[in-house]
Design a protein around this motif. Sequence first.
Motif, mmCIF file in Angstrom:
data_model
loop_
_atom_site.group_PDB
_atom_site.id
_atom_site.type_symbol
_atom_site.label_atom_id
_atom_site.label_comp_id
_atom_site.label_asym_id
_atom_site.label_seq_id
_atom_site.Cartn_x
_atom_site.Cartn_y
_atom_site.Cartn_z
ATOM 1 N N PRO A 54 9.098 13.019 25.448
ATOM 2 C CA PRO A 54 10.217 13.443 26.296
ATOM 3 C C PRO A 54 10.748 14.828 25.964
ATOM 4 O O PRO A 54 11.119 15.583 26.862
ATOM 5 N N ALA A 58 10.176 17.892 28.599
ATOM 6 C CA ALA A 58 11.437 18.411 29.132
ATOM 7 C C ALA A 58 11.520 19.920 28.907
ATOM 8 O O ALA A 58 11.953 20.670 29.794
ATOM 9 N N LEU A 100 18.020 13.593 32.010
ATOM 10 C CA LEU A 100 17.112 13.632 33.159
ATOM 11 C C LEU A 100 17.858 14.027 34.421
ATOM 12 O O LEU A 100 17.295 14.704 35.299
ATOM 13 N N SER A 372 16.064 9.249 23.379
ATOM 14 C CA SER A 372 15.274 9.925 24.407
ATOM 15 C C SER A 372 16.108 10.968 25.143
ATOM 16 O O SER A 372 15.620 12.065 25.449
ATOM 17 N N MET A 376 15.350 14.997 25.043
ATOM 18 C CA MET A 376 15.115 15.788 26.250
ATOM 19 C C MET A 376 16.075 16.971 26.332
ATOM 20 O O MET A 376 15.670 18.093 26.645
#
Length: 578
Positions: A54, A58, A100, A372, A376
């Motif tokens: 991730p 990213a 995200l 996570s 990211m």
Amino acid sequence: MHRVLRAAVAAAAGIAAAPTRRHRAPSWSAAAARWFSAEREAMSYDVVIVGAGPAGLAAAIWLKQLCRAADTDLSVCVLEKGAEVGAHVLSGNVFEPRALDELIPEWRQEDAPIRVPVSSDKFWMLTKNKAWTLPSPFDNKGNYVISLSQLVRWMSVKAEELGVEVYPGFAASEILYDENQIVTGVATNDVGIAKDGSKQETFQPGVELRGRITLLAEGCRGSLSEKIITNYKLRESGQGQHQTYALGIKEVWEIEEGKHEPGSVIHTVGWPLDMKTYGGSFLYHLDDRQLAIGLVVALNYRNPFLSPYDEFQKFKQHPAIRTLLEGGTVLQYGARTLNEGGFQSIPNPVFPGGAIIGCSAGFLNVPKIKGSHTAMKSGMLAAEATFKALVEGSSMDMYWENLKKSWIWDELYRARNYRPAFEYGFIPGMALSAVERYIFKGKSPFTLKHGKPDHEATEMANLHSPISYPKPDGQVSFDVPSSLYRSNTNHEHDQPPHLRLRDPAVPESINLPQYAGPESRYCPARVYEYVSDENGDPKLHINAQNCLHCKACDIKDPKQNIEWTVPEGGGGPGYTVM
């Protein structure tokens, strides 16, 4: 790894080549024609990223988005040691989409593999036969139960659509420096070398991937990242404390329809772990009748007879757990270490020529059991600094400065005292955690320190009694070979060992007589076992082909005598739903 090289060469020569990734066929660069010769060749990029997890993906995506917004371009390459993207990615995973949402705001319309919102959140205290419900310290509203290995596959496709070159099956084994000790990229390992060091017919030299900036996103206890942290004393110039770790062991089951509750999240503490060992378990209901179940054991445990793998098998025999699993089928097994040092253990992530991102630097939020989203975000912050450095000539120190201004820093600061509170034992740890959460709300006027490094926490065997674990029943608990089969782990047998003993005499002269051979128990893949030699004397045997790349041995060995290095690219586990 070099199936990929051959495919690249064939593609560059105009020869049809079979795709090497199951999630999509690669789009090879024309520069691939230079990848193979009798000597080690080099490829140059603006940015080289090691690790397609991730954080690495990213960073690559954000960097390319910044380029588009500025109407410029930077070449970006992502190396991944797994045979395919996601093959080595294992996590719980209750996913917080905060980062995200910033990275790909339209992900909900993009068929991302994020489909199961958390529907309930329970917290149990286990005794041997009971599960007592406690107030949940978690707030998972708005979060999702996912497979992280599937998410990074999706992210990899998004990265490639932006022009990122993603190469699975490449194991970065060496850091490249210039004459001023500035990092200039990485090199992959040579392949086709036999155990005895001789070159086989299949020998192919590694490749140098040179970057103006190199970002290390190898995950927890990354081998290159650890060398960089040591070489440049980044721990000392960061928050100063050593990192502390846990080992997570996980299975994904397909359970009976009537027992499946999509989005149900359960965390437990207590049994089967003793009162001095920090850890807990999780049960997450995904879609398609799938259940992720796992046990996390802090690696600063004291008893050398403790076996995390066997504790996990024992945990599944608890009446509340066994009932859920009975009639089901195990789909996959795996293990991975986690950074638990948190705020106190963050190193300065910037080094001459690049930066460390994600779990290689250690941004896991322990009380949330999530890393996570912070991984990211760290990749995005590093991408911003990289863009500024390459396009505007600023310093990569911008990453460190912006990290300390970000929500990562605030989140980890508020969580800083939960993990070290358990240095005093389970009951004091629970009490201190409650005070930290409900009274101080993360703003206590003090910062607790971590105890001994994990390897030093292991006590002599004569201070403890051996632990008798129940034999696997083959229904909900299993032996190691059965579990390894479900991990899809595989390594080329005739290659130099990637698990190296700094002093070959230590296992028999120190570990076995003083600690009862703990490496035969802390490894969740039974890589290490003591066997009798021709004289009947015990000798450590290393089954490197079993390795799950969890890194527990690199962390927990009492004398730090085991060095984990990368094997040939493409080796290791083959996770698909973890």
